[in-house]
Design a protein around this motif. Structure first.
Motif, PDB file in Angstrom:
ATOM      1  N   ARG A  34      45.750 153.039  38.380  1.00 19.70           N
ATOM      2  CA  ARG A  34      44.521 153.012  39.181  1.00 19.70           C
ATOM      3  C   ARG A  34      43.976 154.423  39.395  1.00 19.70           C
ATOM      4  NH1 ARG A  34      40.246 152.721  40.014  1.00 19.70           N
ATOM      5  NH2 ARG A  34      39.142 152.123  41.872  1.00 19.70           N
ATOM      6  N   ASP A  35      44.875 155.403  39.576  1.00 15.24           N
ATOM      7  CA  ASP A  35      44.455 156.799  39.730  1.00 15.24           C
ATOM      8  C   ASP A  35      43.733 157.284  38.471  1.00 15.24           C
ATOM      9  OD1 ASP A  35      45.788 156.950  42.206  1.00 15.24           O
ATOM     10  OD2 ASP A  35      47.589 157.838  41.313  1.00 15.24           O
ATOM     11  N   GLN A  36      44.117 156.764  37.333  1.00 15.29           N
ATOM     12  CA  GLN A  36      43.627 157.274  36.055  1.00 15.29           C
ATOM     13  C   GLN A  36      42.253 156.744  35.653  1.00 15.29           C
ATOM     14  OE1 GLN A  36      46.699 157.017  33.029  1.00 15.29           O
ATOM     15  NE2 GLN A  36      48.267 157.286  34.588  1.00 15.29           N
ATOM     16  N   ILE A  37      41.825 155.662  36.222  1.00 16.98           N
ATOM     17  CA  ILE A  37      40.593 155.002  35.779  1.00 16.98           C
ATOM     18  C   ILE A  37      39.363 155.904  35.873  1.00 16.98           C
ATOM     19  CG2 ILE A  37      38.951 153.167  36.373  1.00 16.98           C
ATOM     20  CD1 ILE A  37      41.418 151.405  36.973  1.00 16.98           C
ATOM     21  N   THR A  38      39.164 156.583  36.981  1.00 12.35           N
ATOM     22  CA  THR A  38      37.929 157.364  37.171  1.00 12.35           C
ATOM     23  C   THR A  38      37.812 158.477  36.142  1.00 12.35           C
ATOM     24  OG1 THR A  38      37.985 156.872  39.529  1.00 12.35           O
ATOM     25  CG2 THR A  38      36.512 158.636  38.820  1.00 12.35           C
ATOM     26  N   TRP A  39      38.873 159.264  35.950  1.00 10.00           N
ATOM     27  CA  TRP A  39      38.774 160.371  34.987  1.00 10.00           C
ATOM     28  C   TRP A  39      38.605 159.839  33.564  1.00 10.00           C
ATOM     29  CZ3 TRP A  39      42.909 164.319  33.105  1.00 10.00           C
ATOM     30  CH2 TRP A  39      42.281 165.426  32.558  1.00 10.00           C
ATOM     31  N   LEU A  40      39.239 158.716  33.255  1.00  7.53           N
ATOM     32  CA  LEU A  40      39.040 158.122  31.926  1.00  7.53           C
ATOM     33  C   LEU A  40      37.582 157.702  31.737  1.00  7.53           C
ATOM     34  CD1 LEU A  40      42.336 156.083  31.545  1.00  7.53           C
ATOM     35  CD2 LEU A  40      41.670 158.150  30.304  1.00  7.53           C
ATOM     36  N   LYS A  41      36.965 157.181  32.795  1.00  6.62           N
ATOM     37  CA  LYS A  41      35.539 156.842  32.707  1.00  6.62           C
ATOM     38  C   LYS A  41      34.692 158.098  32.534  1.00  6.62           C
ATOM     39  CE  LYS A  41      35.512 152.404  35.027  1.00  6.62           C
ATOM     40  NZ  LYS A  41      34.863 151.584  36.051  1.00  6.62           N
ATOM     41  N   VAL A  42      35.077 159.187  33.177  1.00  6.60           N
ATOM     42  CA  VAL A  42      34.369 160.461  32.989  1.00  6.60           C
ATOM     43  C   VAL A  42      34.477 160.897  31.530  1.00  6.60           C
ATOM     44  CG1 VAL A  42      34.438 162.942  33.540  1.00  6.60           C
ATOM     45  CG2 VAL A  42      34.574 161.249  35.375  1.00  6.60           C
ATOM     46  N   GLN A 123      49.731 168.713  35.352  1.00  2.76           N
ATOM     47  CA  GLN A 123      48.371 169.096  35.710  1.00  2.76           C
ATOM     48  C   GLN A 123      47.421 167.907  35.577  1.00  2.76           C
ATOM     49  OE1 GLN A 123      47.039 172.477  33.432  1.00  2.76           O
ATOM     50  NE2 GLN A 123      45.713 173.189  35.070  1.00  2.76           N
ATOM     51  N   ALA A 124      47.659 167.061  34.596  1.00  2.88           N
ATOM     52  CA  ALA A 124      46.820 165.876  34.396  1.00  2.88           C
ATOM     53  C   ALA A 124      46.852 164.976  35.628  1.00  2.88           C
ATOM     54  CB  ALA A 124      47.273 165.101  33.161  1.00  2.88           C
ATOM     55  N   GLY A 125      48.014 164.837  36.245  1.00  2.00           N
ATOM     56  CA  GLY A 125      48.111 164.003  37.443  1.00  2.00           C
ATOM     57  C   GLY A 125      47.175 164.476  38.538  1.00  2.00           C
ATOM     58  N   MET A 126      47.094 165.791  38.713  1.00  2.00           N
ATOM     59  CA  MET A 126      46.192 166.337  39.734  1.00  2.00           C
ATOM     60  C   MET A 126      44.738 166.053  39.376  1.00  2.00           C
ATOM     61  SD  MET A 126      48.051 169.949  40.582  1.00  2.00           S
ATOM     62  CE  MET A 126      47.075 170.360  42.010  1.00  2.00           C
ATOM     63  N   LEU A 127      44.401 166.146  38.105  1.00  2.00           N
ATOM     64  CA  LEU A 127      43.026 165.884  37.678  1.00  2.00           C
ATOM     65  C   LEU A 127      42.673 164.408  37.817  1.00  2.00           C
ATOM     66  CD1 LEU A 127      42.854 168.285  34.630  1.00  2.00           C
ATOM     67  CD2 LEU A 127      41.582 168.480  36.766  1.00  2.00           C
ATOM     68  N   PHE A 128      43.587 163.529  37.451  1.00  2.00           N
ATOM     69  CA  PHE A 128      43.339 162.092  37.632  1.00  2.00           C
ATOM     70  C   PHE A 128      43.046 161.791  39.098  1.00  2.00           C
ATOM     71  CE2 PHE A 128      46.007 161.262  33.683  1.00  2.00           C
ATOM     72  CZ  PHE A 128      44.975 160.702  32.938  1.00  2.00           C
ATOM     73  N   ILE A 129      43.893 162.317  39.969  1.00  2.00           N
ATOM     74  CA  ILE A 129      43.754 162.051  41.400  1.00  2.00           C
ATOM     75  C   ILE A 129      42.493 162.721  41.960  1.00  2.00           C
ATOM     76  CG2 ILE A 129      44.815 162.482  43.665  1.00  2.00           C
ATOM     77  CD1 ILE A 129      47.563 161.994  42.213  1.00  2.00           C
ATOM     78  N   ALA A 130      42.184 163.925  41.506  1.00  2.00           N
ATOM     79  CA  ALA A 130      40.980 164.619  41.982  1.00  2.00           C
ATOM     80  C   ALA A 130      39.727 163.812  41.668  1.00  2.00           C
ATOM     81  CB  ALA A 130      40.888 166.008  41.358  1.00  2.00           C
ATOM     82  N   TRP A 131      39.612 163.330  40.436  1.00  3.82           N
ATOM     83  CA  TRP A 131      38.437 162.532  40.080  1.00  3.82           C
ATOM     84  C   TRP A 131      38.382 161.239  40.881  1.00  3.82           C
ATOM     85  CZ3 TRP A 131      34.051 163.786  38.047  1.00  3.82           C
ATOM     86  CH2 TRP A 131      33.958 164.901  37.212  1.00  3.82           C
ATOM     87  N   ARG A 132      39.541 160.617  41.093  1.00  2.90           N
ATOM     88  CA  ARG A 132      39.560 159.370  41.869  1.00  2.90           C
ATOM     89  C   ARG A 132      39.054 159.621  43.293  1.00  2.90           C
ATOM     90  NH1 ARG A 132      44.472 155.145  43.391  1.00  2.90           N
ATOM     91  NH2 ARG A 132      43.120 153.832  44.643  1.00  2.90           N
TER      92      ARG A 132
END
Length: 168
Positions: A34-42, A123-132
């Motif tokens: 669920r955390d990953q969805i927003t950045w993947l959409k970006v 680092q990817a985890g932080m970016l996924f969560i930041a976008w979410r």
């Protein structure tokens, strides 16, 4: 690839080489699906924002310019209070963060570090969560009809990152 052009560059907005084979493999061991969805959409340029909708208000929730994906990393009122503060913490933790400019924008949008590297799983985890968290705050401000609370979004990034890492 959505950002691809025949030259393999990001086009006129971000004229950089992108290691697509690495970008599409970005994963994190602590960000949930669920955390990953927003950045993947970006990354796929498929994030629903007001700038491309039929809504009458198409403006950024912080600065009143047209809201779009690129604007979210360029916004002069959002960037210093959200993205720059995340970059500061990342650098303090020993992560590589590109210098300001197109390379930094490609970093936030795609996880690109340079023409051959993408971000690590940590680092990817932080970016996924930041976008979410950023997107959740944008949606919240639209629903409530208020200005976006950037500080709340940033605090949520740290809260969720710590929670996910403890759970891991």
């Amino acid at each position: 690839a959505p950002y691809d052009t025949p030259s393999g560059r990001l086009g006129p907005r971000l004229p950089l080489e992108v290691p697509w084979h690495r970008v599409w493999r970005i994963k994190s061991f602590y960000a949930t699906p669920r955390d990953q969805i927003t950045w993947l959409k970006v990354m796929h340029r498929n994030l629903y924002l007001a700038g491309h909708s039929s809504e009458p208000d198409k403006t950024c929730r912080v600065c009143d310019e047209k809201e779009n994906i690129m604007h979210l990393v360029r916004c002069s009122k959002l960037r210093p209070y959200f993205w720059d503060r995340i970059a500061y913490i990342m650098r303090g933790m020993g992560f590589t963060v590109p210098p300001p400019g197109p390379a930094l924008e490609a970093f936030w949008l795609l996880g690109r570090l340079d023409s051959r590297k993408a971000v690590s799983p940590e680092q990817a985890g932080m970016l996924f969560i930041a976008w979410r968290c950023l997107y959740a705050e944008i949606v919240h401000s639209r629903v409530e009809g208020t200005r976006m609370d950037v500080e709340r979004a940033l605090n949520r990034v740290w809260q969720m990152t710590i929670t996910r890492l403890r759970a891991e």
